[in-house]
Design an enzyme around this catalytic site. Sequence first.
Site, PDB file in Angstrom:
ATOM      1  N   SER A 132      62.883  23.018  61.729  1.00 32.16           N
ATOM      2  CA  SER A 132      62.094  22.234  59.863  1.00 32.16           C
ATOM      3  C   SER A 132      61.029  22.717  59.558  1.00 32.16           C
ATOM      4  O   SER A 132      59.909  22.637  60.816  1.00 32.16           O
ATOM      5  CB  SER A 132      62.446  21.011  60.059  1.00 32.16           C
ATOM      6  OG  SER A 132      61.679  20.731  58.535  1.00 32.16           O
ATOM      7  N   TYR A 146      60.881  11.981  62.625  1.00 37.71           N
ATOM      8  CA  TYR A 146      61.347  13.287  62.628  1.00 37.71           C
ATOM      9  C   TYR A 146      60.915  14.423  62.846  1.00 37.71           C
ATOM     10  O   TYR A 146      60.796  15.409  63.411  1.00 37.71           O
ATOM     11  CB  TYR A 146      61.616  13.189  60.818  1.00 37.71           C
ATOM     12  CG  TYR A 146      62.921  14.720  60.720  1.00 37.71           C
ATOM     13  CD1 TYR A 146      63.962  14.575  61.843  1.00 37.71           C
ATOM     14  CD2 TYR A 146      62.564  15.498  60.084  1.00 37.71           C
ATOM     15  CE1 TYR A 146      64.757  15.802  61.476  1.00 37.71           C
ATOM     16  CE2 TYR A 146      62.945  16.635  59.587  1.00 37.71           C
ATOM     17  CZ  TYR A 146      64.168  16.444  60.289  1.00 37.71           C
ATOM     18  OH  TYR A 146      65.326  18.135  60.097  1.00 37.71           O
TER      19      TYR A 146
HETATM   20  P1  NDP Z   1      74.452  17.437  59.144  1.00 37.54           P
HETATM   21  O1  NDP Z   1      73.943  16.078  59.190  1.00 37.54           O
HETATM   22  O2  NDP Z   1      75.122  17.717  57.844  1.00 37.54           O
HETATM   23  O3  NDP Z   1      75.390  18.074  59.994  1.00 37.54           O
HETATM   24  C1  NDP Z   1      74.528  18.059  61.617  1.00 37.54           C
HETATM   25  C2  NDP Z   1      74.893  18.670  62.858  1.00 37.54           C
HETATM   26  O4  NDP Z   1      74.744  18.452  64.148  1.00 37.54           O
HETATM   27  C3  NDP Z   1      76.833  18.583  63.043  1.00 37.54           C
HETATM   28  O5  NDP Z   1      77.459  18.783  62.826  1.00 37.54           O
HETATM   29  C4  NDP Z   1      76.875  17.328  63.527  1.00 37.54           C
HETATM   30  O6  NDP Z   1      77.400  17.364  64.747  1.00 37.54           O
HETATM   31  C5  NDP Z   1      75.326  17.799  64.941  1.00 37.54           C
HETATM   32  N1  NDP Z   1      75.126  16.968  65.758  1.00 37.54           N
HETATM   33  C6  NDP Z   1      74.309  15.951  65.552  1.00 37.54           C
HETATM   34  N2  NDP Z   1      73.756  15.020  66.228  1.00 37.54           N
HETATM   35  C7  NDP Z   1      74.641  15.335  67.423  1.00 37.54           C
HETATM   36  C8  NDP Z   1      74.903  15.171  67.970  1.00 37.54           C
HETATM   37  N3  NDP Z   1      74.240  14.359  69.094  1.00 37.54           N
HETATM   38  N4  NDP Z   1      75.205  16.457  69.767  1.00 37.54           N
HETATM   39  C9  NDP Z   1      75.945  17.428  68.949  1.00 37.54           C
HETATM   40  N5  NDP Z   1      76.131  17.908  67.966  1.00 37.54           N
HETATM   41  C10 NDP Z   1      75.564  16.781  66.768  1.00 37.54           C
HETATM   42  O7  NDP Z   1      72.556  18.229  59.030  1.00 37.54           O
HETATM   43  P2  NDP Z   1      72.228  19.299  58.158  1.00 37.54           P
HETATM   44  O8  NDP Z   1      72.998  20.072  58.480  1.00 37.54           O
HETATM   45  O9  NDP Z   1      71.662  19.110  57.337  1.00 37.54           O
HETATM   46  O10 NDP Z   1      71.022  20.171  59.742  1.00 37.54           O
HETATM   47  C11 NDP Z   1      71.016  21.103  60.899  1.00 37.54           C
HETATM   48  C12 NDP Z   1      69.507  21.178  61.291  1.00 37.54           C
HETATM   49  O11 NDP Z   1      68.602  21.526  60.358  1.00 37.54           O
HETATM   50  C13 NDP Z   1      68.508  19.478  62.301  1.00 37.54           C
HETATM   51  O12 NDP Z   1      68.674  19.872  63.335  1.00 37.54           O
HETATM   52  C14 NDP Z   1      68.229  19.413  61.192  1.00 37.54           C
HETATM   53  O13 NDP Z   1      67.184  18.922  61.846  1.00 37.54           O
HETATM   54  C15 NDP Z   1      68.051  20.627  60.166  1.00 37.54           C
HETATM   55  N6  NDP Z   1      67.372  20.350  59.239  1.00 37.54           N
HETATM   56  C16 NDP Z   1      67.730  20.410  58.224  1.00 37.54           C
HETATM   57  C17 NDP Z   1      67.363  20.066  56.693  1.00 37.54           C
HETATM   58  C18 NDP Z   1      67.854  20.314  55.493  1.00 37.54           C
HETATM   59  O14 NDP Z   1      67.585  19.583  54.518  1.00 37.54           O
HETATM   60  N7  NDP Z   1      69.099  19.564  55.711  1.00 37.54           N
HETATM   61  C19 NDP Z   1      65.481  20.426  56.768  1.00 37.54           C
HETATM   62  C20 NDP Z   1      64.937  21.422  57.645  1.00 37.54           C
HETATM   63  C21 NDP Z   1      65.315  20.965  59.072  1.00 37.54           C
HETATM   64  P3  NDP Z   1      79.220  16.178  64.802  1.00 37.54           P
HETATM   65  O15 NDP Z   1      78.688  15.275  62.815  1.00 37.54           O
HETATM   66  O16 NDP Z   1      80.104  16.289  64.879  1.00 37.54           O
HETATM   67  O17 NDP Z   1      78.276  15.078  65.135  1.00 37.54           O
END
Ligand code: NDP
Length: 237
Positions: A132, A146
């Site tokens: 991030s 975070y």
């Molecule tokens: P979402 O919350 O929309 O999606 C998160 C994804 O990660 C889901 O597919 C979820 O699967 C999976 N996930 C979460 N926890 C677990 C776990 N314990 N085990 C396996 N899978 C898991 O998040 P984003 O798409 O927004 O974020 C994705 C990445 O990008 C993250 O690392 C986030 O920190 C990073 N990011 C996002 C930003 C943003 O503005 N959106 C900005 C900067 C970085 P499930 O639902 O099946 O648990």
Amino acid sequence: MSDFAGKNILVLGGSRGIGKAIVQRFAAGGGQVAFTYAGSAEAAAALAAETGAEAIRTDSADRDAVIATVAGRGALDVLVVNAGVAMIGDPLTFDPDAVDRMIDINVRGPYHAAVEAARHMTGPGRIIVIGSVNGDRMPFAGGAAYALTKSAVQGMVRGLARDFGDRGITVNAIQPGPTDSDMNPADGPMAAAMHGFMAIKRHAHASEVAELTAFVAGPHGAMITGSFQTIDGGFGA
Ligand code: NDP
């Protein structure tokens, strides 16, 4: 588009948001894609049906399960660790166990997954962690825990790039800024404040992050390693 034809690809955390867009991009490129999910079984099944990718339930907070899932994919060409959670708020109110679970998912999971992937890679592999821009810049209160996880990703990427470089394996972070997803909706309560920090005042589309990920994972990415590829609309500028 067949830029990933025949490539063995694993995306940790692919059921929703940015991870889903990454799965879609690699599948469209002809890759043999598997992805993990934890809670969103229905979304995972729908994505598997749409793309032909294999959905595997693996909680990224469970170190041994992560290692087993990565090992089970054999000689990966590409590992993307996208799974992540964000706790934003007053640290004085946070449940310490929840903070530690975030550290497990955002830091320990990516580290052990990356090492295990490298153990099995036989060619010039690609290891990519979705970090991030908050690893570089934390311009508002409430994001300390975070941000520490995303800064930790940076140290890991720098070090592992040197550990695996002789084998042609690259290790990089993609650093999104605000990106439209369930975690950070473009119409959410914090959107306007976030846009205030940006030069281009909108959330990114997950597909834009996926396209950068595909570039780093692809044949033109061979000399990109130990780096942080930021895609944030100028949030960190
Ligand atoms: P979402 O919350 O929309 O999606 C998160 C994804 O990660 C889901 O597919 C979820 O699967 C999976 N996930 C979460 N926890 C677990 C776990 N314990 N085990 C396996 N899978 C898991 O998040 P984003 O798409 O927004 O974020 C994705 C990445 O990008 C993250 O690392 C986030 O920190 C990073 N990011 C996002 C930003 C943003 O503005 N959106 C900005 C900067 C970085 P499930 O639902 O099946 O648990």
